[in-house]
Scaffold this motif. Structure first.
Motif, short mmCIF file in Angstrom:
data_model
loop_
_atom_site.label_atom_id
_atom_site.label_comp_id
_atom_site.label_asym_id
_atom_site.label_seq_id
_atom_site.Cartn_x
_atom_site.Cartn_y
_atom_site.Cartn_z
N GLU A 60 -16.14 16.56 -7.80
CA GLU A 60 -15.03 15.76 -7.30
C GLU A 60 -14.57 14.74 -8.34
OE1 GLU A 60 -13.31 16.01 -4.59
OE2 GLU A 60 -14.48 17.18 -3.16
N GLY A 63 -12.31 16.25 -10.77
CA GLY A 63 -11.05 16.78 -10.26
C GLY A 63 -11.12 18.19 -9.73
N VAL A 64 -12.33 18.71 -9.47
CA VAL A 64 -12.49 20.05 -8.91
C VAL A 64 -12.52 19.94 -7.39
CG1 VAL A 64 -13.93 22.12 -8.79
CG2 VAL A 64 -13.77 20.82 -10.94
N PRO A 65 -11.58 20.54 -6.67
CA PRO A 65 -11.56 20.42 -5.20
C PRO A 65 -12.77 21.11 -4.57
CG PRO A 65 -9.43 21.17 -6.04
CD PRO A 65 -10.40 21.28 -7.17
N THR A 66 -13.35 20.48 -3.55
CA THR A 66 -14.50 21.06 -2.84
C THR A 66 -14.35 20.82 -1.34
OG1 THR A 66 -16.01 19.16 -2.67
CG2 THR A 66 -15.87 20.24 -4.82
N HIS A 67 -15.26 21.40 -0.58
CA HIS A 67 -15.27 21.16 0.86
C HIS A 67 -16.22 20.04 1.25
CE1 HIS A 67 -18.93 23.89 2.17
NE2 HIS A 67 -19.24 23.09 1.17
N ARG A 69 -17.93 16.46 2.06
CA ARG A 69 -17.47 15.20 2.63
C ARG A 69 -18.51 14.10 2.48
NH1 ARG A 69 -16.81 15.35 8.07
NH2 ARG A 69 -15.35 13.61 7.95
N ASP A 96 -15.95 20.17 5.12
CA ASP A 96 -14.82 20.81 5.79
C ASP A 96 -15.17 22.27 6.05
OD1 ASP A 96 -13.16 18.52 5.66
OD2 ASP A 96 -12.61 19.02 3.60
N CYS A 234 -16.15 30.05 -2.54
CA CYS A 234 -14.96 29.21 -2.43
C CYS A 234 -14.18 29.52 -1.16
CB CYS A 234 -14.03 29.45 -3.63
SG CYS A 234 -14.73 28.97 -5.23
N GLU A 240 -4.75 26.40 -2.18
CA GLU A 240 -5.71 25.77 -3.10
C GLU A 240 -7.09 26.39 -2.94
OE1 GLU A 240 -6.32 21.27 -4.35
OE2 GLU A 240 -7.15 21.63 -2.35
N ARG A 242 -11.00 25.84 -3.14
CA ARG A 242 -11.95 24.73 -3.07
C ARG A 242 -13.37 25.30 -3.11
NH1 ARG A 242 -9.42 20.64 1.56
NH2 ARG A 242 -7.20 20.93 0.99
#
Length: 348
Positions: A60, A63-67, A69, A96, A234, A240, A242
């Protein structure tokens, strides 16, 4: 439920929105796709949760999108550092959720040569789904790697004719795709992987895997470890990609320290040495299932695994915990040093 972590849904995903849920990491382990083995490794679940959370926060920040939280501490979702400040490693990770449709198996009657109906999967998935692939990255090709049976050194830019009887380091990581939800994992060529991925371009998936590999490799180096290979899963949502599931742990990836494995591979190799008949029976059952078009290969296996000796369980526990301490740079667990833990593994 997976073989080593329990899955809880707080709010299910819909075609238009992500849901909310959590992984509860158990101390179970699995080798050779068997699922839950007959014993547990203490603190393994907390080790995987801690490393997974550490790496998700690393991604994160890059800048790498992930699920991801956060981790769950006293019923609240918090950053990893806040949980560790309490003096206890977390065992639960909040994330998520996306949709995971059924993947029907129709055997010889399926239109797909695999026997699985990926068309039905994507018809139900829409554009909010878990991509039914594992994306594998390899920085090293050890002796016994399946890559040696599927490719030649020249395929990877190596100036040698045959694979040597030693591990080979790669100048650039090899990215491969394998199935996620089939009873037996299969490696795929790019065309089949692209078809199975649905709306996602596999070249974009490969780019994400390279970045994850780079970040985990760099972090491992700071701990004196070599990052040899690993995988990611992923999800796809609103156009996108993630990163999902868990990233960069000693179950998903292979690391070494001073030439010794620091990963689940230690337990795999121990079973090969001490329970060869069971390992052979697993291999035979998988081959028979493939030949007969049967999804449940375990029903064909004629042997069951035996529990580990308690002393081996202790060595495995110390390796997971010492490795997590070294990788994160934090004294998360009461454990020997990484040097002591590795020395104990060599004595197995």
């Amino acid at each position: 439920m997976t073989s080593v972590k329990e899955f809880r849904v707080a709010e299910p995903a819909t075609p238009d929105a992500l849901g909310r849920g959590a992984f509860d990491f158990t101390d179970d382990y699995s080798v050779f796709d068997w699922g839950k083995m007959p014993d547990q490794i203490p603190d393994k679940g907390a080790s995987l949760c801690t490393m997974g959370a550490f790496n998700f926060e690393l991604l994160e920040d890059a800048g790498v999108p992930t699920h991801y939280r956060g981790v769950v501490h006293e019923g609240e979702t918090v950053p990893l550092a806040e949980a560790l400040d309490s003096g206890a490693a977390p065992r639960e990770m909040a994330m998520d959720l996306t949709q995971v449709p059924d993947l029907p198996f129709e055997g010889d009657e399926a239109d797909d040569p695999s026997g699985y109906d990926y068309g039905a999967y994507h018809a139900d998935a829409g554009e909010n789904y878990l991509i039914p692939l594992e994306v594998v990255f390899r920085n090293r090709v050890p002796v016994g790697s399946s890559l040696r049976t599927r490719t030649t050194p020249a395929d990877h830019g190596l100036e040698i004719e045959d694979w040597p009887d030693a591990a080979v380091d790669l100048a650039e990581p090899v990215i491969e795709f394998s199935t996620k939800y089939e009873e037996q994992d299969r490696y795929l060529d790019r065309a089949e992987a692209d078809r199975i991925a649905g709306a996602v371009d596999v070249d974009d998936l490969a780019d994400v895997a390279r970045e994850v590999n780079r970040l985990v490799t760099d972090r491992a180096q700071t701990a004196g470890m070599d990052h040899q290979d690993g995988k990611i899963e992923c999800l796809f949502f609103e156009g996108e990609i993630r990163v999902a599931d868990v990233v960069g742990t000693f179950d998903e990836n292979r690391f070494s320290y001073d030439g010794q494995q620091v990963s689940k591979e230690v337990i795999r190799q121990y079973h090969k040495r001490t329970q060869p008949a069971w390992v052979a029976a697993v291999s035979e059952a998988k081959e028979r299932a493939t030949a007969e078009g049967i999804a449940d290969w375990k029903s064909l296996c004629e042997r069951q695994p035996e529990p580990l000796d308690p002393s081996v369980v202790q060595v495995a526990r110390d390796l997971y915990c010492a490795g997590t301490n070294a990788y994160t740079g934090e004294a998360v667990f009461d454990a020997p040093s990484i040097d002591e833990a590795v020395a104990a593994v060599r004595d197995l």
